[in-house]
Design an enzyme around this catalytic site. Structure first.
Site: not given
Length: 451
Positions: A138, A169, A357, A385
């Site tokens: 991610h 986003d 998102h 992440e």
């Protein structure tokens, strides 16, 4: 210990993080997926020496094809270009949820490679865990020359607004050679050199069983990884800190924790799904009790990518948006007094058939975090992440920040009472039935933890 001394401790943590200077001219914010698509394709076509695309997936649809074709066109025009694509290993080798037929993305990558035998655009699959449900790649931030294009978006039709609908986003463009070098050095050393990471654009890509042992070792190594760069001591001008995180006790999670509690006046959070880890809920409650303002912008259930319209056949995966709304309603029912006083501001984003998102955090007009982290249990524990922490003590990005937040709030509805949100009794009959079944065997908790 008083709130002031606690706050100072959290602020000191942020100030002591190593930082990279960032020019104001080299920091720009885009406000729509269309703008991002145009910039991405322009940057690819004008690249001079390197292009590294990093995303959860590069989809075999018109949006993804435009990006992949642009990469091959750039390679044909400039054979010396160092081009590489990194995507999640598991996501690339399965079809989309609900789709039983057709090529996988990995099949498409191989097809493109066979059609362009003289132009190498390698695609690597990164297996963050042995199964997709237990962790995915991610990471965010594609590197083109000395620029980092940072967004939570992947590359397909909806993220790039290729057709009628879009998935909204955040989109930041950072021109910073040191940041680009730092991120790329870590990718080359910690990802591309690992035996678990292999090309998936070739005829016989590694099977999951072939790399299972290496994947487990890889995940353990990732838990200890961080970006390495020379720290600068300047604290009075615009600066950034790239951060990595995998697992509950990661540097990124630790920084998010301190970041929230460093708030002196106001904290703002954007997340697509209201499913915060318990520790972050406690942070919010603590700030409210100390008289701070907290604003949360979350996607409406109809703006969730798992939402199934009432006129379509319902499946279990379609219960997720409703479970998130149940979470939010329950959370707000306990904090209605703070909503009444204006201390807690909650907005729900919805815009036609488009989806939401967007993630990020803002503190006191001085700190901002760019991240793909959904601030949910999965992000907190399972996924690999990253983030870029932005320190703006002179408020040189104030106008960009103001404009971006105005655009984000444009399609939101202010929640004035927790009863503004639907309850289970208001949901369609198939949804009510599914949720009751899930709750009876506690599967709802598992779904929220891994999706």
């Amino acid at each position: 210990m008083s709130f002031k001394s606690q706050c100072n401790r959290h602020q000191q943590y942020l100030m002591q993080l190593p930082k990279i200077p960032q020019s104001v001219a080299g920091f720009s914010t885009l406000f729509s997926p269309l703008d991002f698509r145009y910039l991405l394709l322009e940057k690819i076509s004008s690249a001079t020496y390197r292009i590294y695309i990093i995303a959860l997936y590069l989809e075999n649809d018109e949006g993804g094809q435009a990006v992949f074709s642009a990469l091959y066109a750039a390679k044909k025009q400039k054979p010396h270009l160092d081009i590489c694509v990194l995507v999640d290993w598991h996501r690339a080798q399965r079809r989309r949820i609900g789709t039983a037929l057709g090529m996988t993305n990995a099949d498409w990558y191989y097809l493109m490679a066979t059609k362009n035998p003289n132009d190498s655009v390698p695609v690597y699959g990164v297996p963050v865990n042995t199964r997709e449900a237990w962790g995915v790649l991610h990471l965010k931030g594609s590197i083109i020359d000395d620029t980092v294009l940072y967004t939570g978006a992947s590359f397909n039709n909806t993220y790039l607004h290729q057709k009628d609908t879009y998935r909204y986003d955040r989109y930041q463009c950072l021109n910073n050679r040191e940041l680009a070098d730092t991120m790329l050095q870590w990718i080359k050393k910690s990802l591309l050199q690992d035996k678990a990471v292999n090309r998936i654009d070739q005829q016989d890509p590694s099977a999951r069983s072939d790399i299972k042992y290496y994947t487990r070792k890889f995940r353990r190594a990732l838990r200890r990884c961080n970006y390495q760069f020379q720290a600068h001591e300047e604290h009075e001008s615009l600066a950034i800190t790239p951060l990595l995180g995998l697992g509950k006790h990661s540097l990124l999670n630790k920084t998010i924790y301190h970041f929230m509690l460093s708030t002196q006046y106001a904290l703002m959070i954007c997340t697509p799904y209201f499913n915060l880890p318990r520790i972050l809920v406690k942070n919010i409650l603590f700030l409210l009790q100390q008289g701070k303002t907290v604003e949360i912008i979350v996607g409406d259930k109809t703006a969730n990518d798992f939402y199934i319209p009432e006129d379509q056949p319902f499946t279990m995966i379609g219960s997720l948006p409703y479970l998130y709304e149940i979470n939010l309603r329950s959370f707000l029912s306990r904090l209605q007094n703070y909503i009444n006083t204006g201390q807690l501001i909650v907005r729900v984003w919805m815009h036609g058939q488009n989806s939401y998102h967007l993630k990020g955090l803002w503190v006191d007009n001085e700190w901002m975090m760019l991240t793909g982290n959904n601030l949910n249990p999965r992000s907190w524990r399972l996924d690999l992440e990253n983030a870029i922490l932005v320190h703006d003590p002179l408020q040189q990005l104030a106008q960009q920040r103001f404009d971006e937040l105005n655009v984000i709030r444009k399609h939101t509805i202010l929640i004035q009472n927790f009863q503004d949100l639907e309850s289970i009794s208001d949901y369609p009959k198939p949804v009510r039935r599914c949720i009751r079944r899930l709750r009876s065997i506690h599967i709802d908790q598992l779904l929220r933890a891994i999706l």
